[in-house]
Design a protein around this motif. Structure first.
Motif, PDB file in Angstrom:
ATOM      1  N   PHE A  57       4.664   8.975  -0.682  1.00 52.74           N
ATOM      2  CA  PHE A  57       3.386   8.270  -0.614  1.00 52.74           C
ATOM      3  C   PHE A  57       3.524   6.943  -1.355  1.00 52.74           C
ATOM      4  N   PRO A  58       3.113   5.837  -0.731  1.00 55.32           N
ATOM      5  CA  PRO A  58       3.237   4.533  -1.396  1.00 55.32           C
ATOM      6  C   PRO A  58       2.192   4.366  -2.493  1.00 55.32           C
ATOM      7  N   SER A  59       2.578   3.667  -3.558  1.00 59.07           N
ATOM      8  CA  SER A  59       1.638   3.423  -4.654  1.00 59.07           C
ATOM      9  C   SER A  59       1.319   1.931  -4.810  1.00 59.07           C
ATOM     10  N   ASP A  60       2.068   1.064  -4.136  1.00 65.47           N
ATOM     11  CA  ASP A  60       1.762  -0.365  -4.149  1.00 65.47           C
ATOM     12  C   ASP A  60       2.198  -0.975  -2.817  1.00 65.47           C
ATOM     13  N   LEU A  61       1.921  -2.261  -2.642  1.00 63.06           N
ATOM     14  CA  LEU A  61       2.204  -2.901  -1.352  1.00 63.06           C
ATOM     15  C   LEU A  61       3.694  -3.020  -1.053  1.00 63.06           C
ATOM     16  N   GLU A  62       4.508  -3.188  -2.085  1.00 61.28           N
ATOM     17  CA  GLU A  62       5.954  -3.279  -1.865  1.00 61.28           C
ATOM     18  C   GLU A  62       6.507  -1.958  -1.339  1.00 61.28           C
ATOM     19  N   GLU A  63       6.073  -0.853  -1.933  1.00 56.24           N
ATOM     20  CA  GLU A  63       6.494   0.460  -1.438  1.00 56.24           C
ATOM     21  C   GLU A  63       5.956   0.706  -0.037  1.00 56.24           C
ATOM     22  N   ALA A  68       6.947   1.411   5.623  1.00 55.12           N
ATOM     23  CA  ALA A  68       6.678   1.006   7.011  1.00 55.12           C
ATOM     24  C   ALA A  68       7.986   0.729   7.744  1.00 55.12           C
ATOM     25  N   ALA A  69       8.924   0.058   7.089  1.00 55.79           N
ATOM     26  CA  ALA A  69      10.223  -0.220   7.723  1.00 55.79           C
ATOM     27  C   ALA A  69      10.974   1.082   8.008  1.00 55.79           C
ATOM     28  N   SER A  88      -0.212  14.576   9.484  1.00 49.76           N
ATOM     29  CA  SER A  88      -0.248  15.637   8.479  1.00 49.76           C
ATOM     30  C   SER A  88      -0.512  15.066   7.086  1.00 49.76           C
ATOM     31  N   ALA A  89       0.171  13.979   6.750  1.00 49.87           N
ATOM     32  CA  ALA A  89      -0.036  13.356   5.435  1.00 49.87           C
ATOM     33  C   ALA A  89      -1.450  12.806   5.307  1.00 49.87           C
ATOM     34  N   TYR A  90      -1.956  12.193   6.372  1.00 47.70           N
ATOM     35  CA  TYR A  90      -3.311  11.630   6.341  1.00 47.70           C
ATOM     36  C   TYR A  90      -4.341  12.750   6.175  1.00 47.70           C
ATOM     37  N   LEU A  91      -4.193  13.820   6.939  1.00 46.54           N
ATOM     38  CA  LEU A  91      -5.132  14.938   6.827  1.00 46.54           C
ATOM     39  C   LEU A  91      -5.061  15.586   5.447  1.00 46.54           C
ATOM     40  N   TYR A  92      -3.877  15.662   4.871  1.00 49.26           N
ATOM     41  CA  TYR A  92      -3.710  16.230   3.531  1.00 49.26           C
ATOM     42  C   TYR A  92      -4.495  15.402   2.514  1.00 49.26           C
ATOM     43  N   LYS A  93      -4.306  14.088   2.559  1.00 45.13           N
ATOM     44  CA  LYS A  93      -5.004  13.219   1.600  1.00 45.13           C
ATOM     45  C   LYS A  93      -6.514  13.248   1.804  1.00 45.13           C
ATOM     46  N   GLN A  94      -6.967  13.221   3.039  1.00 45.01           N
ATOM     47  CA  GLN A  94      -8.403  13.230   3.307  1.00 45.01           C
ATOM     48  C   GLN A  94      -9.026  14.592   2.990  1.00 45.01           C
ATOM     49  N   SER A  95      -8.367  15.663   3.383  1.00 41.80           N
ATOM     50  CA  SER A  95      -8.934  17.004   3.217  1.00 41.80           C
ATOM     51  C   SER A  95      -9.131  17.363   1.755  1.00 41.80           C
ATOM     52  N   ILE A  98      -7.859  13.108  -1.934  1.00 43.04           N
ATOM     53  CA  ILE A  98      -6.875  12.427  -2.775  1.00 43.04           C
ATOM     54  C   ILE A  98      -6.986  10.931  -2.492  1.00 43.04           C
ATOM     55  N   PRO A  99      -7.165  10.105  -3.522  1.00 40.27           N
ATOM     56  CA  PRO A  99      -7.275   8.658  -3.287  1.00 40.27           C
ATOM     57  C   PRO A  99      -5.994   8.080  -2.678  1.00 40.27           C
ATOM     58  N   GLY A 100      -6.136   7.016  -1.948  1.00 34.88           N
ATOM     59  CA  GLY A 100      -4.975   6.335  -1.389  1.00 34.88           C
ATOM     60  C   GLY A 100      -4.975   6.246   0.119  1.00 34.88           C
ATOM     61  N   SER A 101      -6.062   6.632   0.758  1.00 31.53           N
ATOM     62  CA  SER A 101      -6.097   6.569   2.217  1.00 31.53           C
ATOM     63  C   SER A 101      -6.056   5.137   2.732  1.00 31.53           C
ATOM     64  N   SER A 102      -6.447   4.176   1.910  1.00 29.85           N
ATOM     65  CA  SER A 102      -6.402   2.779   2.362  1.00 29.85           C
ATOM     66  C   SER A 102      -4.956   2.352   2.624  1.00 29.85           C
ATOM     67  N   PHE A 103      -4.013   2.845   1.809  1.00 32.70           N
ATOM     68  CA  PHE A 103      -2.597   2.557   2.070  1.00 32.70           C
ATOM     69  C   PHE A 103      -2.176   3.155   3.410  1.00 32.70           C
ATOM     70  N   LEU A 104      -2.662   4.353   3.703  1.00 32.17           N
ATOM     71  CA  LEU A 104      -2.304   4.979   4.972  1.00 32.17           C
ATOM     72  C   LEU A 104      -2.943   4.259   6.152  1.00 32.17           C
ATOM     73  N   ASN A 105      -4.129   3.674   5.957  1.00 34.35           N
ATOM     74  CA  ASN A 105      -4.740   2.879   7.021  1.00 34.35           C
ATOM     75  C   ASN A 105      -3.869   1.667   7.344  1.00 34.35           C
ATOM     76  N   MET A 106      -3.387   0.983   6.306  1.00 30.21           N
ATOM     77  CA  MET A 106      -2.510  -0.172   6.521  1.00 30.21           C
ATOM     78  C   MET A 106      -1.184   0.270   7.132  1.00 30.21           C
ATOM     79  N   LEU A 107      -0.684   1.406   6.679  1.00 34.18           N
ATOM     80  CA  LEU A 107       0.577   1.923   7.212  1.00 34.18           C
ATOM     81  C   LEU A 107       0.435   2.278   8.686  1.00 34.18           C
TER      82      LEU A 107
END
Length: 158
Positions: A57-63, A68-69, A88-95, A98-107
């Motif tokens: 799971f990314p914690s900043d924009l560089e990660e 993404a690459a 699966s990762a998105y559903l895990y975080k949302q269900s 867990i904060p951080g779904s905005s990174f997954l939206n960008m991903l």
């Protein structure tokens, strides 16, 4: 007590499922191992050591850019696996809220493109939020009422 045990079993099962998805990834791109100074690491025979990038799971924009690459490589080689892993990762975080779904939206946009990424992110956000509601309704309602009866009564009056 039954509801807490059920929730623990559910969280552990979902975590194990996500771990197994990432642990048994198909082979990914390999690159030279480097030390802290940026020098290439070689073994005792003088051969350059290679390592695979790992998904996390990314914690900043560089990660996020690195991830993404890596996922774009996997998408080109194993598209169905990437979609399964991402969803699966998105559903895990949302269900489990867990904060951080905005990174997954960008991903999602970086991997699947703007239109498909938006559709996938909206669908996963909706399904994950529904799961979160169902989890809290089935496993948390009794405990919230028991622990905060005054607050619940006030909210019910409103």
């Amino acid at each position: 007590m039954r509801s807490i045990l059920g929730l623990v079993v559910l969280v552990v099962s979902a975590t194990l499922y996500l771990y197994l998805l990432t642990a048994f990834l198909p082979p990914g791109p390999r690159h030279e191992r480097r030390d802290e100074e940026g020098k290439t690491i070689a073994n005792e025979f003088g051969e350059v050591e290679m390592e695979e990038d790992r998904i996390h799971f990314p914690s900043d924009l560089e990660e996020l850019r690195d991830l993404a690459a890596l996922l774009n490589f996997y998408k080109n080689e194993h598209k169905a696996y990437v979609i399964l892993l991402f969803c699966s990762a998105y559903l895990y975080k949302q269900s489990f809220a867990i904060p951080g779904s905005s990174f997954l939206n960008m991903l999602a946009g970086a991997i699947f493109g703007t239109r498909d990424g938006l559709l996938i992110a909206c669908a996963m956000s909706t399904i994950g939020s529904t799961f979160c509601y169902l989890l809290s309704h089935n496993f948390g309602k009794k405990h919230v009422v028991r622990l905060f009866p005054d607050k619940v009564a006030m909210l019910q009056k409103l």
